[in-house]
Design a protein around this motif. Structure first.
Motif, PDB file in Angstrom:
ATOM      1  N   THR A   1     -57.515 -25.258  52.328  1.00  0.00           N
ATOM      2  CA  THR A   1     -56.010 -25.700  51.616  1.00  0.00           C
ATOM      3  C   THR A   1     -55.619 -24.631  50.573  1.00  0.00           C
ATOM      4  O   THR A   1     -56.297 -24.424  49.669  1.00  0.00           O
ATOM      5  CB  THR A   1     -56.275 -26.917  50.984  1.00  0.00           C
ATOM      6  N   ALA A   2     -54.504 -23.899  50.811  1.00  0.00           N
ATOM      7  CA  ALA A   2     -54.049 -23.115  49.784  1.00  0.00           C
ATOM      8  C   ALA A   2     -52.549 -23.172  49.770  1.00  0.00           C
ATOM      9  O   ALA A   2     -51.942 -23.245  50.833  1.00  0.00           O
ATOM     10  CB  ALA A   2     -54.462 -21.716  49.880  1.00  0.00           C
ATOM     11  N   GLY A   3     -51.802 -23.225  48.490  1.00  0.00           N
ATOM     12  CA  GLY A   3     -50.536 -23.221  48.506  1.00  0.00           C
ATOM     13  C   GLY A   3     -49.911 -24.360  49.299  1.00  0.00           C
ATOM     14  O   GLY A   3     -48.650 -24.644  49.687  1.00  0.00           O
ATOM     15  N   GLY A   4     -50.794 -25.636  49.275  1.00  0.00           N
ATOM     16  CA  GLY A   4     -50.286 -27.015  49.920  1.00  0.00           C
ATOM     17  C   GLY A   4     -50.405 -26.804  51.346  1.00  0.00           C
ATOM     18  O   GLY A   4     -49.977 -27.584  52.020  1.00  0.00           O
ATOM     19  N   ARG A   5     -50.881 -25.586  51.990  1.00  0.00           N
ATOM     20  CA  ARG A   5     -50.910 -25.490  53.604  1.00  0.00           C
ATOM     21  C   ARG A   5     -52.215 -25.654  54.010  1.00  0.00           C
ATOM     22  O   ARG A   5     -53.299 -25.453  53.098  1.00  0.00           O
ATOM     23  CB  ARG A   5     -50.404 -24.015  53.692  1.00  0.00           C
ATOM     24  N   LEU A   6     -52.304 -26.054  55.174  1.00  0.00           N
ATOM     25  CA  LEU A   6     -53.543 -26.128  55.977  1.00  0.00           C
ATOM     26  C   LEU A   6     -53.642 -24.805  56.659  1.00  0.00           C
ATOM     27  O   LEU A   6     -52.792 -24.331  57.443  1.00  0.00           O
ATOM     28  CB  LEU A   6     -53.522 -27.228  57.038  1.00  0.00           C
ATOM     29  N   LEU A   7     -54.641 -23.842  56.237  1.00  0.00           N
ATOM     30  CA  LEU A   7     -54.736 -22.641  56.684  1.00  0.00           C
ATOM     31  C   LEU A   7     -55.983 -22.477  57.609  1.00  0.00           C
ATOM     32  O   LEU A   7     -57.093 -22.956  57.159  1.00  0.00           O
ATOM     33  CB  LEU A   7     -54.936 -21.605  55.554  1.00  0.00           C
ATOM     34  N   VAL A   8     -55.916 -21.502  58.738  1.00  0.00           N
ATOM     35  CA  VAL A   8     -57.289 -21.099  59.487  1.00  0.00           C
ATOM     36  C   VAL A   8     -57.042 -19.716  59.653  1.00  0.00           C
ATOM     37  O   VAL A   8     -55.986 -19.081  59.603  1.00  0.00           O
ATOM     38  CB  VAL A   8     -57.346 -21.780  60.772  1.00  0.00           C
ATOM     39  N   VAL A   9     -58.449 -18.974  59.614  1.00  0.00           N
ATOM     40  CA  VAL A   9     -58.603 -17.565  60.028  1.00  0.00           C
ATOM     41  C   VAL A   9     -59.097 -17.520  61.299  1.00  0.00           C
ATOM     42  O   VAL A   9     -60.119 -17.985  61.644  1.00  0.00           O
ATOM     43  CB  VAL A   9     -59.366 -17.016  59.064  1.00  0.00           C
ATOM     44  N   GLY A  10     -58.555 -16.832  62.400  1.00  0.00           N
ATOM     45  CA  GLY A  10     -58.757 -16.655  63.637  1.00  0.00           C
ATOM     46  C   GLY A  10     -58.423 -15.270  64.134  1.00  0.00           C
ATOM     47  O   GLY A  10     -58.084 -14.320  63.427  1.00  0.00           O
ATOM     48  N   ALA A  11     -58.597 -15.324  65.579  1.00  0.00           N
ATOM     49  CA  ALA A  11     -58.121 -14.017  66.192  1.00  0.00           C
ATOM     50  C   ALA A  11     -56.606 -13.568  66.017  1.00  0.00           C
ATOM     51  O   ALA A  11     -56.057 -12.627  65.998  1.00  0.00           O
ATOM     52  CB  ALA A  11     -58.495 -13.962  67.754  1.00  0.00           C
ATOM     53  N   GLY A  12     -55.712 -14.764  65.835  1.00  0.00           N
ATOM     54  CA  GLY A  12     -54.338 -14.542  65.352  1.00  0.00           C
ATOM     55  C   GLY A  12     -54.210 -14.241  64.106  1.00  0.00           C
ATOM     56  O   GLY A  12     -52.615 -14.201  63.587  1.00  0.00           O
ATOM     57  N   GLY A  13     -55.313 -13.912  63.300  1.00  0.00           N
ATOM     58  CA  GLY A  13     -55.097 -13.669  61.864  1.00  0.00           C
ATOM     59  C   GLY A  13     -54.865 -15.083  60.707  1.00  0.00           C
ATOM     60  O   GLY A  13     -55.682 -16.001  61.223  1.00  0.00           O
ATOM     61  N   LEU A  14     -54.452 -14.913  59.603  1.00  0.00           N
ATOM     62  CA  LEU A  14     -54.216 -16.217  58.723  1.00  0.00           C
ATOM     63  C   LEU A  14     -53.059 -16.877  59.056  1.00  0.00           C
ATOM     64  O   LEU A  14     -52.088 -16.429  58.937  1.00  0.00           O
ATOM     65  CB  LEU A  14     -54.182 -15.614  57.421  1.00  0.00           C
ATOM     66  N   ARG A  15     -53.382 -17.944  59.515  1.00  0.00           N
ATOM     67  CA  ARG A  15     -52.026 -19.106  60.092  1.00  0.00           C
ATOM     68  C   ARG A  15     -52.042 -20.276  59.546  1.00  0.00           C
ATOM     69  O   ARG A  15     -53.326 -20.796  58.990  1.00  0.00           O
ATOM     70  CB  ARG A  15     -51.918 -18.962  61.435  1.00  0.00           C
ATOM     71  N   SER A  16     -50.951 -20.859  58.953  1.00  0.00           N
ATOM     72  CA  SER A  16     -50.831 -22.216  58.648  1.00  0.00           C
ATOM     73  C   SER A  16     -50.717 -23.106  59.970  1.00  0.00           C
ATOM     74  O   SER A  16     -49.833 -22.739  60.820  1.00  0.00           O
ATOM     75  CB  SER A  16     -49.792 -22.297  57.844  1.00  0.00           C
ATOM     76  N   LEU A  17     -51.356 -24.239  59.949  1.00  0.00           N
ATOM     77  CA  LEU A  17     -51.013 -25.265  60.966  1.00  0.00           C
ATOM     78  C   LEU A  17     -50.356 -26.515  60.420  1.00  0.00           C
ATOM     79  O   LEU A  17     -50.622 -26.979  59.031  1.00  0.00           O
ATOM     80  CB  LEU A  17     -52.456 -25.633  61.436  1.00  0.00           C
ATOM     81  N   SER A  18     -49.591 -27.191  60.958  1.00  0.00           N
ATOM     82  CA  SER A  18     -48.915 -28.463  60.756  1.00  0.00           C
ATOM     83  C   SER A  18     -50.161 -29.495  60.740  1.00  0.00           C
ATOM     84  O   SER A  18     -50.694 -29.829  61.753  1.00  0.00           O
ATOM     85  CB  SER A  18     -47.846 -28.921  61.664  1.00  0.00           C
ATOM     86  N   PRO A  19     -50.145 -30.211  59.449  1.00  0.00           N
ATOM     87  CA  PRO A  19     -51.433 -31.269  59.448  1.00  0.00           C
ATOM     88  C   PRO A  19     -50.818 -32.287  60.333  1.00  0.00           C
ATOM     89  O   PRO A  19     -51.800 -33.286  60.911  1.00  0.00           O
ATOM     90  CB  PRO A  19     -51.233 -31.862  58.155  1.00  0.00           C
ATOM     91  N   GLU A  20     -49.460 -32.659  60.857  1.00  0.00           N
ATOM     92  CA  GLU A  20     -49.090 -33.717  61.873  1.00  0.00           C
ATOM     93  C   GLU A  20     -49.461 -33.600  63.041  1.00  0.00           C
ATOM     94  O   GLU A  20     -49.931 -34.345  63.731  1.00  0.00           O
ATOM     95  CB  GLU A  20     -47.672 -33.874  61.376  1.00  0.00           C
ATOM     96  N   ASP A  21     -49.210 -32.360  63.398  1.00  0.00           N
ATOM     97  CA  ASP A  21     -49.456 -32.141  65.281  1.00  0.00           C
ATOM     98  C   ASP A  21     -50.273 -30.938  65.160  1.00  0.00           C
ATOM     99  O   ASP A  21     -50.633 -30.640  66.550  1.00  0.00           O
ATOM    100  CB  ASP A  21     -48.319 -32.182  65.868  1.00  0.00           C
ATOM    101  N   GLY A  22     -50.584 -30.115  64.413  1.00  0.00           N
ATOM    102  CA  GLY A  22     -51.472 -28.852  64.601  1.00  0.00           C
ATOM    103  C   GLY A  22     -50.708 -27.681  65.164  1.00  0.00           C
ATOM    104  O   GLY A  22     -51.254 -26.856  65.314  1.00  0.00           O
ATOM    105  N   THR A  23     -49.377 -27.858  64.984  1.00  0.00           N
ATOM    106  CA  THR A  23     -48.392 -26.538  65.425  1.00  0.00           C
ATOM    107  C   THR A  23     -48.830 -25.429  64.536  1.00  0.00           C
ATOM    108  O   THR A  23     -48.884 -25.595  63.451  1.00  0.00           O
ATOM    109  CB  THR A  23     -47.016 -26.944  65.568  1.00  0.00           C
ATOM    110  N   ALA A  24     -49.199 -24.373  65.239  1.00  0.00           N
ATOM    111  CA  ALA A  24     -49.604 -23.161  64.570  1.00  0.00           C
ATOM    112  C   ALA A  24     -48.222 -22.219  64.196  1.00  0.00           C
ATOM    113  O   ALA A  24     -47.450 -21.919  64.990  1.00  0.00           O
ATOM    114  CB  ALA A  24     -50.595 -22.281  65.157  1.00  0.00           C
TER     115      ALA A  24
END
Length: 768
Positions: free
Chosen positions: A471-494
């Motif tokens: 969690t950073a900047g109020g966002r849910l973040l993951v690091v994967g093959a697509g880079g550093l991305r934020s996900l919607s906590p409600e439905d997981g939309t990347a």
């Protein structure tokens, strides 16, 4: 505090009642002492109301909610008696004033106190709202101010009611002390309604007067916030927006008021001297009680119905309802006494009840709004309930379990258990997002589990990650093959990958502080350590670091932070042969300038090895496990500070609340002064020595320490080391099932909850 009255009970269970201590329409609170001399508060329901089945069901439901929310800002119920009259609950006593009493005694609160108050309440609301439920429990008389922060004592419409009374036919009529614009318009309340009432409370706390003193102004007028301090005014104004959609979420309110958390902001004292002195006086009076108070002396102000607005009426619109008082909206009467009692929901399921016949929720709240008189927060209305009422406001969607007293030494019943399906993709990582969601990541997918209910919210294969989410900047973040991305906590939309110049591809997160994330990444066959502001989507700096041993990309871990420096260590798997030789087999630590990324120094510390347990803290100290002892070093002077001898290799240490916690292979847990290494306490887990070194986790409140190893989780009181309970599961229960060798892991999951993991099974346990 006032004397007992004729007709007041003298004893409830193991508790002797000593004095009246305020209360609400739904219960009178008493100071009491247990057989073990413990001072508690006992809330007893009025005898006349306790005879109503509708009241008993609601009283029990709100008691269950109190159990589920128990934690930092919610007192933990010690005992609950809801089966038959008398109905009562017991919670620990701690000196406190209601918000109404505090404002009456000392006037408006200073800004820091308003921030602590609002952040603590918003943190609790965020847990409730994560399920889509509404609390209905905020009022000047239900919010207490204690020495270390606020407390919430009402968990539904009954607890926050201005009045409650029995009516003919078995009905229960409850008059609320507040109103929101959506209720005034005839709509049912939602989570934003709680935020509106929170805004009313904060404005009242900051100014001593209501910003919207009556129902008409709540519906139509702008709030009077002229006396609110400049920094607080915009946030409170957004909370009081007429449209629910324009109000911030409770979690956002908490983050703005206290970015470091309410508990941290309250540290060192948060109340004005006059209120702190009043708490000390109250504590002395309570300690002096050695027999029940009797007599006819007047009671102190208990803040139950604190009038903060004019008692004006909202005139009905032409052609509208002509009553000057809200109509009594009554549901069908209770079933006959011979009717079978409704079953208690099973522990792992909580189906929603069917709507009550003859009345819609919209009809209920339309009736509530008509002709409302001003009350606690400037508006109010009437609700009516009968046995089997389906309009019970849900304050938590966790499965409902039968209330039971806490048994010392026995683990608490989990709120829920969740088993994540096996789907390949390598290791399964777990992290907690904003005390609301358990986020599970693997090379196959990312999934989210509701921390309140244990239900899986979503699972997405388009945003896999081999690293834990953050969690950073109020966002849910993951690091994967697509880079550093934020996900919607409600439905997981990347979302789209965050912008990075020069084709940089993130590889592994090194750490974070606030909105800044440090990670390693590659570009043009080179490896970089990068600082990135996730809130602004902006790279702060990048510095080149040595490439790792193929095929591994170096992964760094931020271990210690100083105001101007961060100290990192490279993972041993990616070390090249040349690096290992140059370091003579020891771990090398690197210091980088926090502003520019420039390397300041690199060196070993003592005999710390590349794969040894090492951690650090905000003071810049480094704690390294070396040869059966724990060593502390100052990364500023690079000198050793102290050495703690143990009964075997140590695991990773954790510093919380000015104490360092660590464990060793002898299954001994240590609490020491991080500056001197002086022991504060040490206790064994009683697990067999020689197994896994327990991992230590401190609960969000800082009151419970959990030591998790390959055989069990042991909970200790963080302050004194008392052993609280041990937790184990049965593993695979099916006949012939394989044994599970995975160790237990504990995750602090928010106020009042810890998630215990074993392989792919997760349990939510209540903790202090």
């Amino acid at each position: 505090m006032g004397p007992l009255k004729d007709g007041d009970p003298r004893r409830c269970g193991p508790y002797t009642l000593l004095a009246r201590f305020g209360g609400s329409a739904g219960a009178v609170r008493y100071l009491a002492r247990g057989d073990d001399a413990t001072t508690v508060l006992v809330a007893v329901a009025p005898a006349a109301l306790a005879e109503l089945p509708a009241f008993r069901r609601r009283f029990a439901a709100e008691a269950r909610t109190a159990r589920r929310l128990a934690g930092e800002w919610v007192p933990r119920p010690l005992e609950v008696a809801v089966g038959a009259p008398p109905l009562w609950t017991a919670t620990p006593y701690e000196p406190a004033l209601t918000l109404g009493e505090a404002v009456a005694l000392a006037g408006p609160l200073p800004e820091r106190a308003v921030r602590v108050l609002g952040a603590g309440l918003a943190e609790t609301l965020a847990r409730v709202h994560a399920t889509g439920a509404v609390l209905h429990g905020l009022a000047p008389g239900t919010v207490l101010l204690a020495a270390d922060g606020p407390r919430l004592t009402a968990f539904g419409a009954l607890g926050a009611a201005e009045s409650a009374e029995a009516r003919e036919g078995g009905h229960l009529s409850v008059r609320l002390g507040y109103l929101t614009p959506e209720q005034a318009a005839g709509h049912e309340p939602g989570p934003p309604s709680d935020v509106f009432v929170l805004g009313l409370l904060l404005a009242y706390a900051a100014t001593g007067t209501p910003p919207l003193p009556d129902a008409a102004s709540i519906a139509d007028a702008d709030p009077d916030l002229g006396a609110v301090s400049g920094e607080l005014r915009p946030l409170i104004g957004r909370c009081l927006a007429k449209s629910p959609g324009d109000r911030p979420a409770a979690g956002r309110v908490a983050a703005v008021l206290a970015p470091q958390g309410a508990a941290a902001l309250a540290g060192g004292g948060w109340l004005p001297d006059r209120l702190a002195g009043a708490l000390d006086e109250q504590a002395a009076r309570v300690a002096a009680l050695d027999a029940p108070l009797t007599g006819t002396a007047p009671e102190d102000l208990d803040g139950r119905t604190v009038r903060v607005g004019r008692q004006t009426r909202r005139e009905p619109a032409p052609g509208g309802p002509g009553t000057a008082r809200p109509p009594e909206v009554l549901l069908p009467p209770a079933p006959p006494a011979t009717a079978p009692a409704p079953p208690v929901p099973a522990p792992l399921s909580a189906p929603a009840p069917a709507p009550a016949p003859g009345l819609t929720r919209r009809g209920l709240f339309t009736g509530l709004a008509a002709g409302v008189t001003g009350a606690v927060l400037g508006g109010g209305g009437v609700l009516a309930f009968a046995s089997g009422d389906a309009d019970q406001p849900r304050t938590d969607a966790r499965p409902v379990a039968r209330p039971r007293p806490a048994v010392p030494g026995v683990p608490p019943r989990p709120h829920w258990a969740y088993v994540h399906p096996a789907a390949g993709g390598g290791a399964l990582n777990a992290a907690v997002w904003r005390e609301r969601t358990l986020v599970l990541t693997s090379g196959a997918h990312t999934a989210a589990v509701d921390l309140a209910t244990g239900r899986r919210l979503w699972q997405r294969a388009d945003a896999p990650s081999g690293r834990p989410a953050l969690t950073a900047g109020g966002r849910l973040l993951v690091v994967g093959a697509g880079g550093l991305r934020s996900l919607s906590p409600e439905d997981g939309t990347a979302g789209a990958p965050m912008p990075l110049a020069g084709g940089l591809r993130p590889a592994a997160v090194a750490g974070q502080a606030g909105d800044v994330v440090w990670f390693t990444g590659t570009a043009a066959a080179r490896t970089y350590l990068v600082a990135y502001d996730a809130a602004r989507g902006e790279e702060l700096w990048r510095v080149q670091v040595p490439n790792g041993r193929p095929p591994h990309i170096p992964a760094y871990e931020v271990l210690a932070l100083r105001p101007d420096t961060l100290v990192v260590r490279q993972d041993p798997r990616s070390l090249t042969a040349a690096q290992v030789k140059a370091a003579k087999g020891l771990a090398i630590f690197y210091a980088h300038d926090r502003a520019t990324g420039a390397r300041r120094w690199f060196r070993p510390f003592g005999g710390a090895l590349p794969g040894g347990a090492v951690s650090g803290d905000a003071s810049g100290r480094l704690y390294a496990a070396v040869a059966g002892a724990l060593h502390a070093f100052d990364t500023g002077t690079r000198r050793p500070l102290w050495r703690l001898a143990g009964g075997g290799p140590f695991g990773r240490a954790e510093v919380r609340g000015g104490t360092l916690y660590a464990a060793d292979r002898s299954q001994t847990v240590y609490a020491v002064d991080p500056a001197t290494g002086r022991a504060r306490w040490r206790r064994g887990t009683e697990a067999a020595a020689g197994g896994d070194v327990p991992g230590v986790t401190v609960s969000t409140s800082g009151r419970t320490l959990l030591a998790a190893d390959g055989s069990q989780v042991t909970a200790f009181g963080a302050g004194d080391g008392r052993r609280l309970w041990k937790f184990q599961d049965a593993g695979v229960r099916a006949p012939g099932g394989a044994d599970i060798s995975a160790p237990y892991i504990a995750l602090a999951a928010g106020t009042g909850t810890v998630v215990v993991r074993r392989d792919r099974t997760f349990y939510a346990l209540p903790v202090e």
